[in-house]
Scaffold this motif. Structure first.
Motif, PDB file in Angstrom:
ATOM      1  N   GLU A   2       0.898  -1.263   0.067  1.00 53.07           N
ATOM      2  CA  GLU A   2       0.102  -0.159   0.021  1.00 53.07           C
ATOM      3  C   GLU A   2       0.876   1.076  -0.195  1.00 53.07           C
ATOM      4  O   GLU A   2       1.576   1.481   0.994  1.00 53.07           O
ATOM      5  N   LYS A   4       0.402   5.238  -0.123  1.00 51.85           N
ATOM      6  CA  LYS A   4      -0.506   6.267  -0.179  1.00 51.85           C
ATOM      7  C   LYS A   4      -0.197   7.513  -0.623  1.00 51.85           C
ATOM      8  O   LYS A   4      -1.084   8.530  -0.508  1.00 51.85           O
ATOM      9  N   PRO A  25       1.434   3.738   4.886  1.00 54.61           N
ATOM     10  CA  PRO A  25       0.347   3.856   5.925  1.00 54.61           C
ATOM     11  C   PRO A  25       0.626   3.343   7.307  1.00 54.61           C
ATOM     12  O   PRO A  25       1.637   2.370   7.257  1.00 54.61           O
ATOM     13  N   ARG A  26      -0.048   3.739   8.011  1.00 52.13           N
ATOM     14  CA  ARG A  26      -0.115   3.307   9.481  1.00 52.13           C
ATOM     15  C   ARG A  26       1.347   3.631  10.351  1.00 52.13           C
ATOM     16  O   ARG A  26       2.336   3.679   9.636  1.00 52.13           O
ATOM     17  N   HIS A  42      -6.170   7.062   9.637  1.00 51.07           N
ATOM     18  CA  HIS A  42      -7.405   6.527   8.705  1.00 51.07           C
ATOM     19  C   HIS A  42      -6.818   6.516   7.416  1.00 51.07           C
ATOM     20  O   HIS A  42      -7.227   7.083   6.491  1.00 51.07           O
ATOM     21  N   PRO A  43      -5.738   5.796   7.046  1.00 54.61           N
ATOM     22  CA  PRO A  43      -5.025   5.481   5.749  1.00 54.61           C
ATOM     23  C   PRO A  43      -6.316   4.846   4.743  1.00 54.61           C
ATOM     24  O   PRO A  43      -5.976   4.648   3.714  1.00 54.61           O
ATOM     25  N   GLU A  44      -6.999   4.274   5.558  1.00 59.47           N
ATOM     26  CA  GLU A  44      -8.120   3.607   4.386  1.00 59.47           C
ATOM     27  C   GLU A  44      -9.008   4.494   3.812  1.00 59.47           C
ATOM     28  O   GLU A  44      -9.589   4.141   2.788  1.00 59.47           O
ATOM     29  N   ASN A  45      -9.044   5.934   4.181  1.00 62.20           N
ATOM     30  CA  ASN A  45      -9.597   6.814   3.448  1.00 62.20           C
ATOM     31  C   ASN A  45      -8.833   7.575   2.459  1.00 62.20           C
ATOM     32  O   ASN A  45      -9.233   8.475   1.895  1.00 62.20           O
ATOM     33  N   GLU A  47      -6.703   7.183  -0.868  1.00 64.32           N
ATOM     34  CA  GLU A  47      -6.444   6.334  -2.320  1.00 64.32           C
ATOM     35  C   GLU A  47      -5.114   5.698  -2.262  1.00 64.32           C
ATOM     36  O   GLU A  47      -3.864   6.361  -1.968  1.00 64.32           O
ATOM     37  N   THR A  48      -5.081   4.350  -2.446  1.00 67.91           N
ATOM     38  CA  THR A  48      -3.934   3.585  -2.799  1.00 67.91           C
ATOM     39  C   THR A  48      -3.219   3.760  -4.171  1.00 67.91           C
ATOM     40  O   THR A  48      -4.142   3.873  -5.151  1.00 67.91           O
ATOM     41  N   HIS A  78       5.461  -2.971   7.668  1.00 71.42           N
ATOM     42  CA  HIS A  78       5.212  -3.712   6.452  1.00 71.42           C
ATOM     43  C   HIS A  78       5.975  -4.747   6.185  1.00 71.42           C
ATOM     44  O   HIS A  78       7.040  -4.622   5.756  1.00 71.42           O
TER      45      HIS A  78
END
Length: 234
Positions: A2, A4, A25-26, A42-45, A47-48, A78
Motif C-alpha cells: 500500500e 498512500k 500507511p499506519r 485513517h489510511p483507509e480513506n 487512495e492507494t 510492512h
C-alpha cells in the motif's frame, strides 16, 4: 504494498540528493505533533497509488533522481517492505529509509540484504519511559528496548545513517537533547529539526509557536557538548 502518497521530486528529504518519496500507511506511534495524521489514523480513506504507476514515472525520470525515500507512517511495519526495496534497487535507485526504530529485526534484514543505502532514525526523546511516552503518544515501555537495539544496529553498521530529533515546545528542553546525545555518542550524524505548526495529530499543537532561532541555538550548543557533528536542518 500500500503506497498512500508519492512526491515525484523532493530536494529536502535526502541531503544532497533530488529524490522521489513514497509514503506508507499506519504507525505504531501517536506523536501529538505528527503532521501525517490521516496517514496514521485513517489510511483507509486515502487512495492507494498503484506501484506500476510509480514505477513508470521512476523509469522515465531516472536521470533526474538520486534516490528514493521510503517514509510513512512507519515503513518497517510492512512485511513486504523488503520486496518494495528490492524493486526500487532493481530499477537502479539508492534507497533511503525513514524509521522510528521500533522494528530492529526488519531494519537488520534490510541492511543485511543490502536493500537500503541510508537510514534516518528518529530519536523522539531521552530514552526514559516517561519522556519517550510523552513524545511518541504511546506507552514506551513496550518498545523502548527495540529503539535501543536499532540505535546499536545502526552504530555498528557500515550503512550510512543519521539520528534526528524534532524539538517541540512543551516536550523538549536543551537538557533533553543533551541526554539523547549521551545515548548516541559517537554516532555518524545527528540532526535537530524544529517543530512546525500545522494540522497535527493532537489539535492542541496546531498553532503552537516553534522555537525561535535563538532557542534553537541553545539546543545546538547543548548537543555539541557531547556530539561535535550536530546540525540544524532548515
Amino acid at each position: 504494498m500500500e503506497i498512500k502518497g508519492f512526491v515525484d521530486m523532493s530536494l529536502v528529504d535526502w541531503d544532497g540528493r533530488a529524490s522521489a518519496v513514497l509514503f506508507l500507511p499506519r504507525c505504531d506511534f501517536r506523536c501529538p505533533y505528527c503532521q501525517n495524521a490521516a496517514l496514521v489514523l485513517h489510511p483507509e480513506n486515502i487512495e492507494t497509488i498503484p506501484y506500476e504507476k510509480i514505477r513508470a514515472y521512476l523509469k522515465e525520470y531516472r536521470w533526474g533522481l538520486g534516490g528514493v525515500v521510503i517514509t510513512g507512517g512507519e515503513p518497517t511495519l510492512h512485511r513486504d517492505l523488503p520486496d518494495l526495496c528490492t524493486r526500487l534497487k532493481e530499477l537502479g535507485f539508492p534507497v533511503k529509509l525513514d524509521t522510528n526504530g521500533t522494528r530492529p529485526e526488519m531494519l537488520e534484514k534490510l541492511m543485511d540484504e543490502n536493500l537500503i543505502d541510508y537510514v534516518a532514525m528518529d530519536v523522539k526523546a531521552p530514552l526514559t519511559v516517561e519522556k519517550y511516552s510523552r513524545a511518541s503518544g504511546v506507552d514506551a515501555s513496550t518498545f523502548l528496548g527495540d529503539v535501543r537495539k536499532s540505535i546499536a544496529l545502526l552504530m555498528s553498521s557500515e550503512v550510512p545513517y543519521e539520528f534526528r530529533t524534532t524539538v517541540v515546545p512543551t516536550l523538549h528542553t536543551p537538557q533533553d537533547v543533551q541526554e539523547i546525545c549521551m545515548e548516541i555518542r559517537g554516532c555518524m550524524k545527528y540532526v535537530l529539526q524544529n517543530f512546525r505548526p500545522g494540522e497535527t495529530l493532537n489539535p492542541e499543537f496546531n498553532k503552537l509557536p516553534p522555537f525561535t532561532r535563538g532557542e534553537l541555538q541553545e539546543f545546538l550548543r547543548a548537543a555539541r557538548r557531547v556530539i561535535p557533528n550536530v546540525s540544524i536542518r532548515p
